[in-house]
Write a protein that holds these residues in place. Sequence first.
Motif, PDB file in Angstrom:
ATOM      1  N   ARG A 152       2.324  18.258   8.525  1.00  9.39           N
ATOM      2  CA  ARG A 152       1.087  17.529   8.842  1.00  9.39           C
ATOM      3  C   ARG A 152       0.961  16.288   7.966  1.00  9.39           C
ATOM      4  N   ILE A 153       1.323  16.415   6.690  1.00  9.55           N
ATOM      5  CA  ILE A 153       1.279  15.260   5.788  1.00  9.55           C
ATOM      6  C   ILE A 153       2.252  14.192   6.269  1.00  9.55           C
ATOM      7  N   TYR A 154       3.433  14.594   6.704  1.00 14.41           N
ATOM      8  CA  TYR A 154       4.417  13.645   7.223  1.00 14.41           C
ATOM      9  C   TYR A 154       3.888  12.935   8.467  1.00 14.41           C
ATOM     10  N   GLU A 155       3.287  13.686   9.389  1.00 16.43           N
ATOM     11  CA  GLU A 155       2.706  13.081  10.594  1.00 16.43           C
ATOM     12  C   GLU A 155       1.595  12.102  10.243  1.00 16.43           C
ATOM     13  N   LEU A 156       0.750  12.466   9.304  1.00 21.40           N
ATOM     14  CA  LEU A 156      -0.351  11.587   8.906  1.00 21.40           C
ATOM     15  C   LEU A 156       0.165  10.307   8.244  1.00 21.40           C
ATOM     16  N   ASN A 157       1.224  10.411   7.460  1.00 25.04           N
ATOM     17  CA  ASN A 157       1.806   9.213   6.852  1.00 25.04           C
ATOM     18  C   ASN A 157       2.385   8.287   7.909  1.00 25.04           C
ATOM     19  N   ARG A 158       3.065   8.850   8.911  1.00 16.96           N
ATOM     20  CA  ARG A 158       3.589   8.016  10.006  1.00 16.96           C
ATOM     21  C   ARG A 158       2.455   7.333  10.756  1.00 16.96           C
ATOM     22  N   GLU A 159       1.392   8.076  11.029  1.00 12.31           N
ATOM     23  CA  GLU A 159       0.245   7.509  11.733  1.00 12.31           C
ATOM     24  C   GLU A 159      -0.407   6.407  10.897  1.00 12.31           C
ATOM     25  N   LYS A 160      -0.495   6.613   9.600  1.00 10.86           N
ATOM     26  CA  LYS A 160      -1.073   5.610   8.699  1.00 10.86           C
ATOM     27  C   LYS A 160      -0.244   4.325   8.727  1.00 10.86           C
ATOM     28  N   GLN A 161       1.096   4.457   8.705  1.00 10.11           N
ATOM     29  CA  GLN A 161       1.963   3.278   8.761  1.00 10.11           C
ATOM     30  C   GLN A 161       1.820   2.542  10.082  1.00 10.11           C
ATOM     31  N   GLU A 162       1.697   3.276  11.192  1.00 12.16           N
ATOM     32  CA  GLU A 162       1.515   2.657  12.505  1.00 12.16           C
ATOM     33  C   GLU A 162       0.183   1.901  12.564  1.00 12.16           C
ATOM     34  N   ILE A 163      -0.863   2.498  12.023  1.00 13.00           N
ATOM     35  CA  ILE A 163      -2.173   1.843  12.014  1.00 13.00           C
ATOM     36  C   ILE A 163      -2.128   0.591  11.147  1.00 13.00           C
ATOM     37  N   ALA A 164      -1.447   0.657  10.008  1.00 14.60           N
ATOM     38  CA  ALA A 164      -1.328  -0.517   9.136  1.00 14.60           C
ATOM     39  C   ALA A 164      -0.556  -1.629   9.840  1.00 14.60           C
ATOM     40  N   ARG A 165       0.500  -1.271  10.595  1.00 13.53           N
ATOM     41  CA  ARG A 165       1.281  -2.270  11.328  1.00 13.53           C
ATOM     42  C   ARG A 165       0.430  -2.929  12.414  1.00 13.53           C
ATOM     43  N   ARG A 166      -0.316  -2.106  13.164  1.00 12.52           N
ATOM     44  CA  ARG A 166      -1.186  -2.673  14.209  1.00 12.52           C
ATOM     45  C   ARG A 166      -2.297  -3.522  13.600  1.00 12.52           C
ATOM     46  N   SER A 167      -2.827  -3.091  12.471  1.00 16.51           N
ATOM     47  CA  SER A 167      -3.877  -3.844  11.792  1.00 16.51           C
ATOM     48  C   SER A 167      -3.368  -5.217  11.362  1.00 16.51           C
ATOM     49  N   GLU A 168      -2.151  -5.271  10.821  1.00 21.15           N
ATOM     50  CA  GLU A 168      -1.571  -6.549  10.409  1.00 21.15           C
ATOM     51  C   GLU A 168      -1.339  -7.465  11.611  1.00 21.15           C
ATOM     52  N   ALA A 169      -0.861  -6.890  12.719  1.00 23.92           N
ATOM     53  CA  ALA A 169      -0.644  -7.691  13.927  1.00 23.92           C
ATOM     54  C   ALA A 169      -1.969  -8.259  14.437  1.00 23.92           C
ATOM     55  N   LEU A 170      -3.013  -7.455  14.418  1.00 21.21           N
ATOM     56  CA  LEU A 170      -4.331  -7.930  14.853  1.00 21.21           C
ATOM     57  C   LEU A 170      -4.890  -8.977  13.895  1.00 21.21           C
ATOM     58  N   ARG A 171      -4.604  -8.817  12.601  1.00 21.47           N
ATOM     59  CA  ARG A 171      -5.067  -9.810  11.622  1.00 21.47           C
ATOM     60  C   ARG A 171      -4.400 -11.163  11.883  1.00 21.47           C
ATOM     61  N   VAL A 172      -3.098 -11.138  12.173  1.00 22.27           N
ATOM     62  CA  VAL A 172      -2.377 -12.381  12.472  1.00 22.27           C
ATOM     63  C   VAL A 172      -2.920 -13.009  13.751  1.00 22.27           C
ATOM     64  N   GLU A 173      -3.129 -12.191  14.786  1.00 27.81           N
ATOM     65  CA  GLU A 173      -3.676 -12.719  16.042  1.00 27.81           C
ATOM     66  C   GLU A 173      -5.068 -13.293  15.831  1.00 27.81           C
ATOM     67  N   ASN A 174      -5.869 -12.633  15.025  1.00 26.66           N
ATOM     68  CA  ASN A 174      -7.216 -13.111  14.736  1.00 26.66           C
ATOM     69  C   ASN A 174      -7.182 -14.455  14.009  1.00 26.66           C
ATOM     70  N   ASP A 175      -6.272 -14.602  13.049  1.00 22.13           N
ATOM     71  CA  ASP A 175      -6.132 -15.878  12.339  1.00 22.13           C
ATOM     72  C   ASP A 175      -5.713 -16.996  13.291  1.00 22.13           C
ATOM     73  N   ASN A 176      -4.779 -16.690  14.208  1.00 26.53           N
ATOM     74  CA  ASN A 176      -4.355 -17.696  15.185  1.00 26.53           C
ATOM     75  C   ASN A 176      -5.512 -18.107  16.086  1.00 26.53           C
TER      76      ASN A 176
END
Length: 97
Positions: A29-53
């Motif tokens: 479960r900890i491994y799954e949560l870490n993967r989910e956290k990394q995916e959310i961080a990646r999507r968050s960064e992509a949205l931040r870049v799109e928002n800046d553009n």
Amino acid sequence: MRSRLYLIPAAVILFLLFFTVFGERGLLRIYELNREKQEIARRSEALRVENDNLKREIEALKSDRRYLESIARKDFGLVRPNEIVYQFHQYSSVKKR
């Protein structure tokens, strides 16, 4: 009798190990949560870049008349008075038989 004394602690250890790995707060479960956290961080960064553009584009639309004119010409086909627009047909390079 002696073998039973070994079976009870072994069963308890296996029981604890099972819940350590597969339980609600286990290693999987900890491994799954870490993967989910990394995916959310990646999507968050992509949205931040799109928002800046988008912020830069909004600022350009508010302040840069040349950019606004280029958008009006490209997207809406607007022209200035007394301008002549030439349109050319696109022909493919492949000959049809």
